[in-house]
Design a protein around this motif. Structure first.
Motif, PDB file in Angstrom:
ATOM      1  N   LEU A 105       0.782  -0.993   0.010  1.00 52.78           N
ATOM      2  CA  LEU A 105      -0.102   0.095   0.112  1.00 52.78           C
ATOM      3  C   LEU A 105       0.846   1.341   0.040  1.00 52.78           C
ATOM      4  CD1 LEU A 105      -2.612   1.364   0.187  1.00 52.78           C
ATOM      5  CD2 LEU A 105      -2.812   1.170   2.583  1.00 52.78           C
ATOM      6  N   LEU A 106       1.929   1.351   0.872  1.00 50.22           N
ATOM      7  CA  LEU A 106       2.791   2.510   0.890  1.00 50.22           C
ATOM      8  C   LEU A 106       3.566   2.783  -0.599  1.00 50.22           C
ATOM      9  CD1 LEU A 106       4.170   4.777   2.546  1.00 50.22           C
ATOM     10  CD2 LEU A 106       5.710   3.156   3.405  1.00 50.22           C
ATOM     11  N   ALA A 107       3.967   1.575  -1.145  1.00 45.15           N
ATOM     12  CA  ALA A 107       4.598   1.463  -2.165  1.00 45.15           C
ATOM     13  C   ALA A 107       3.528   1.984  -3.335  1.00 45.15           C
ATOM     14  CB  ALA A 107       5.343   0.215  -2.535  1.00 45.15           C
ATOM     15  N   SER A 108       2.583   1.612  -3.234  1.00 44.38           N
ATOM     16  CA  SER A 108       1.658   2.094  -4.297  1.00 44.38           C
ATOM     17  C   SER A 108       1.260   3.513  -4.224  1.00 44.38           C
ATOM     18  CB  SER A 108       0.377   1.565  -4.432  1.00 44.38           C
ATOM     19  OG  SER A 108      -0.408   1.822  -3.109  1.00 44.38           O
ATOM     20  N   GLN A 109       1.213   4.055  -3.117  1.00 50.60           N
ATOM     21  CA  GLN A 109       1.134   5.670  -2.838  1.00 50.60           C
ATOM     22  C   GLN A 109       2.067   6.302  -3.308  1.00 50.60           C
ATOM     23  OE1 GLN A 109      -2.136   6.862  -1.950  1.00 50.60           O
ATOM     24  NE2 GLN A 109      -2.341   4.612  -2.682  1.00 50.60           N
ATOM     25  N   PHE A 110       3.502   5.962  -3.008  1.00 51.47           N
ATOM     26  CA  PHE A 110       4.745   6.544  -3.652  1.00 51.47           C
ATOM     27  C   PHE A 110       4.695   6.542  -5.117  1.00 51.47           C
ATOM     28  CE2 PHE A 110       9.333   5.998  -4.352  1.00 51.47           C
ATOM     29  CZ  PHE A 110       9.603   7.486  -4.116  1.00 51.47           C
ATOM     30  N   ALA A 111       4.396   5.411  -5.820  1.00 50.39           N
ATOM     31  CA  ALA A 111       4.141   5.365  -7.209  1.00 50.39           C
ATOM     32  C   ALA A 111       3.127   6.140  -7.678  1.00 50.39           C
ATOM     33  CB  ALA A 111       3.964   4.050  -7.528  1.00 50.39           C
ATOM     34  N   ALA A 112       1.839   6.478  -6.798  1.00 52.35           N
ATOM     35  CA  ALA A 112       0.545   7.143  -7.225  1.00 52.35           C
ATOM     36  C   ALA A 112       1.156   8.599  -7.203  1.00 52.35           C
ATOM     37  CB  ALA A 112      -0.328   6.821  -6.261  1.00 52.35           C
ATOM     38  N   GLY A 113       2.179   9.024  -6.289  1.00 52.31           N
ATOM     39  CA  GLY A 113       2.553  10.316  -6.218  1.00 52.31           C
ATOM     40  C   GLY A 113       3.174  10.790  -7.567  1.00 52.31           C
ATOM     41  N   ALA A 114       3.844   9.729  -8.457  1.00 55.93           N
ATOM     42  CA  ALA A 114       4.554  10.234  -9.430  1.00 55.93           C
ATOM     43  C   ALA A 114       3.659  10.252 -10.809  1.00 55.93           C
ATOM     44  CB  ALA A 114       5.673   8.936  -9.696  1.00 55.93           C
ATOM     45  N   ALA A 115       2.634   9.316 -10.670  1.00 52.11           N
ATOM     46  CA  ALA A 115       1.509   9.526 -11.551  1.00 52.11           C
ATOM     47  C   ALA A 115       0.683  10.525 -11.360  1.00 52.11           C
ATOM     48  CB  ALA A 115       0.789   8.049 -11.713  1.00 52.11           C
ATOM     49  N   ASN A 116       0.512  10.996 -10.237  1.00 48.61           N
ATOM     50  CA  ASN A 116      -0.325  12.197 -10.145  1.00 48.61           C
ATOM     51  C   ASN A 116       0.448  13.535 -10.398  1.00 48.61           C
ATOM     52  OD1 ASN A 116      -2.610  13.373  -8.737  1.00 48.61           O
ATOM     53  ND2 ASN A 116      -1.376  14.245  -7.292  1.00 48.61           N
ATOM     54  N   ASN A 117       1.788  13.516 -10.520  1.00 49.34           N
ATOM     55  CA  ASN A 117       2.468  14.590 -11.315  1.00 49.34           C
ATOM     56  C   ASN A 117       2.469  14.693 -12.800  1.00 49.34           C
ATOM     57  OD1 ASN A 117       3.237  15.478  -8.752  1.00 49.34           O
ATOM     58  ND2 ASN A 117       4.935  14.140  -8.506  1.00 49.34           N
ATOM     59  N   VAL A 118       1.809  13.736 -13.427  1.00 48.58           N
ATOM     60  CA  VAL A 118       1.826  13.634 -14.660  1.00 48.58           C
ATOM     61  C   VAL A 118       0.316  14.206 -15.265  1.00 48.58           C
ATOM     62  CG1 VAL A 118       2.174  12.317 -16.683  1.00 48.58           C
ATOM     63  CG2 VAL A 118       3.770  12.351 -14.874  1.00 48.58           C
ATOM     64  N   LEU A 119      -0.637  13.455 -14.624  1.00 49.79           N
ATOM     65  CA  LEU A 119      -1.999  13.647 -14.949  1.00 49.79           C
ATOM     66  C   LEU A 119      -2.689  14.585 -14.270  1.00 49.79           C
ATOM     67  CD1 LEU A 119      -2.930  10.073 -15.701  1.00 49.79           C
ATOM     68  CD2 LEU A 119      -2.200  11.894 -17.338  1.00 49.79           C
ATOM     69  N   PRO A 120      -3.694  15.468 -14.545  1.00 48.56           N
ATOM     70  CA  PRO A 120      -4.114  16.568 -13.851  1.00 48.56           C
ATOM     71  C   PRO A 120      -5.314  15.929 -13.045  1.00 48.56           C
ATOM     72  CG  PRO A 120      -4.931  16.488 -15.987  1.00 48.56           C
ATOM     73  CD  PRO A 120      -3.965  15.485 -16.143  1.00 48.56           C
ATOM     74  N   ALA A 121      -5.635  16.787 -11.993  1.00 49.81           N
ATOM     75  CA  ALA A 121      -6.814  16.542 -11.113  1.00 49.81           C
ATOM     76  C   ALA A 121      -6.725  15.242 -10.415  1.00 49.81           C
ATOM     77  CB  ALA A 121      -8.090  16.433 -11.953  1.00 49.81           C
ATOM     78  N   GLY A 122      -5.517  14.673  -9.936  1.00 51.36           N
ATOM     79  CA  GLY A 122      -5.655  13.589  -9.077  1.00 51.36           C
ATOM     80  C   GLY A 122      -5.841  12.215  -9.856  1.00 51.36           C
ATOM     81  N   LEU A 123      -6.134  12.435 -11.278  1.00 45.74           N
ATOM     82  CA  LEU A 123      -6.305  11.188 -11.899  1.00 45.74           C
ATOM     83  C   LEU A 123      -5.396  10.084 -12.009  1.00 45.74           C
ATOM     84  CD1 LEU A 123      -8.260  12.866 -15.193  1.00 45.74           C
ATOM     85  CD2 LEU A 123      -9.156  11.879 -13.118  1.00 45.74           C
ATOM     86  N   GLY A 124      -4.147  10.459 -12.083  1.00 39.11           N
ATOM     87  CA  GLY A 124      -3.013   9.607 -12.099  1.00 39.11           C
ATOM     88  C   GLY A 124      -2.836   8.815 -10.593  1.00 39.11           C
ATOM     89  N   ALA A 125      -3.046   9.384  -9.571  1.00 36.70           N
ATOM     90  CA  ALA A 125      -3.169   8.673  -8.135  1.00 36.70           C
ATOM     91  C   ALA A 125      -4.171   7.924  -8.175  1.00 36.70           C
ATOM     92  CB  ALA A 125      -2.981   9.821  -7.049  1.00 36.70           C
ATOM     93  N   HIS A 126      -5.372   8.244  -8.656  1.00 40.28           N
ATOM     94  CA  HIS A 126      -6.818   7.605  -8.434  1.00 40.28           C
ATOM     95  C   HIS A 126      -6.553   6.331  -9.252  1.00 40.28           C
ATOM     96  CE1 HIS A 126      -8.374  10.283  -5.761  1.00 40.28           C
ATOM     97  NE2 HIS A 126      -8.829  11.221  -6.374  1.00 40.28           N
TER      98      HIS A 126
END
Length: 341
Positions: A105-126
């Motif tokens: 879960l922690l690793a997924s949130q770390f990866a989600a942070g990188a995806a969130n910096n590419v896609l707008p409106a939190g779509l990457g993290a979600h």
């Protein structure tokens, strides 16, 4: 002489002809799936490279500003950045009844942070979190409901933190003039009412959407009621959401302290919370752009020199976005390669 019946003798097992192999067993979908997974592994790194090339000037200026900063305060800011991912993991766990593996879960949130910096409106993290939840066997409807609950709790928790700060430091906070007045709240209220009316009209006129949306809403309400009967989930959800906002604000305050920003910590915390709440809904990757401009304006309104306010915001982005960007993309690729996502 009577003839004996002839009993057919089966040929040896090695000589029994095998049925022709179905051509579908060697369907090209398997190599295609492997190629698609390889592309998905490399796609985050490619997007990060394009983004970095487009923002190389900002990266250069931020790195130059940080060379004059106090390394001790920057280390504290880095620790608060780590706590941001831990807080996000707690909030994600609190939004789902099932127990999730803490490390993944922690690793997924770390990866989600990188995806969130590419896609707008939190779509990457979600998107990363949704894939992680469904990969753990959680039905799509319930995983989507957990994302909706998480998205609803985050701004409410941020508002509660703002109110607590105002109640705790009623005289020291000089940022109360930055709170929105009636003229600012009116357009916001009109926008919210228009959004509710649009969704209601959509459900009324487009019948194919009505059932899945209503089923999703029913699932979300059922899970929200279940979660709020479990104190551990309530603490993880609301504590994680509030802790995430506070840790982000603490990163900004730490960077400001490293650069000698002449603003007290409560004011800096309030400045971040107010600015991110005011323009955080603008669909930009990780809020980069509108939130940065609002932060610079808010810090300058509190008495910081404009150049120092801009340097503080750039340093904040270096710690929260640019430094974790490549490691986060690598973790994302590893999780995709290992079929965790």
């Amino acid at each position: 002489m009577s003839s004996l019946p002839i009993v057919p003798i089966a040929p040896p097992a090695s000589t029994v002809p095998l049925p022709p192999q179905d051509a579908t067993d060697r369907s090209p979908r398997f190599p295609s799936a492997r190629h698609a997974r390889r592309v998905l592994c490399l796609l985050p790194l490619l997007l990060i490279g394009v983004w970095a090339a487009d923002n190389w000037r900002v990266l250069h200026d931020g790195a130059r500003q940080l060379t004059t900063a106090d390394p001790g305060w920057l280390a504290i800011g880095g620790a608060f950045t780590l706590l941001c991912w831990i807080s996000a993991a707690f909030a994600r766990q609190g939004a789902i009844p099932e127990r999730l593996p803490p490390g993944l879960l922690l690793a997924s949130q770390f990866a989600a942070g990188a995806a969130n910096n590419v896609l707008p409106a939190g779509l990457g993290a979600h998107a990363v979190t949704l894939r992680f939840l469904t990969g753990r066997g959680i039905p799509l409807a319930r995983a989507t409901a957990s994302l909706a609950l998480y998205s609803l709790v985050k701004p409410v928790a941020k508002l509660l933190v703002i109110l607590v700060l105002l109640a705790t430091f009623p005289t020291s906070l000089g940022a109360t003039d930055l709170l929105p007045d009636g003229g600012t709240l009116l357009p916001i209220g009109v926008g919210v009412a228009a959004a509710v009316a649009a969704v209601t009209l959509l459900l009324t006129l487009v019948r194919p959407l009505r059932r899945p949306l209503l089923d999703g809403l029913r699932t979300a309400l059922t899970d929200a009621r279940r979660l709020h009967t479990r104190p551990a989930r309530v603490l993880a959800l609301w504590g994680g959401a509030a802790g995430f906002s506070l840790c982000q604000a603490a990163v900004l305050a730490s960077v400001g302290a490293s650069l000698g920003l002449p603003i007290a910590w409560p004011d800096v915390l309030f400045a971040y919370l107010a600015a991110s709440a005011a323009v955080g809904a603008v669909p930009a990757p990780a809020g980069i752009g509108p939130v940065d401009a609002a932060l610079v304006f808010t810090l300058a309104a509190l008495g910081a020199p404009l150049s120092l306010a801009a340097a503080t915001v750039v340093g904040f982005r270096v710690l929260t976005v640019w430094l974790p960007l490549l490691p986060g993309a690598l973790v994302l690729s590893v999780l995709v390669r290992n079929k965790v996502l």
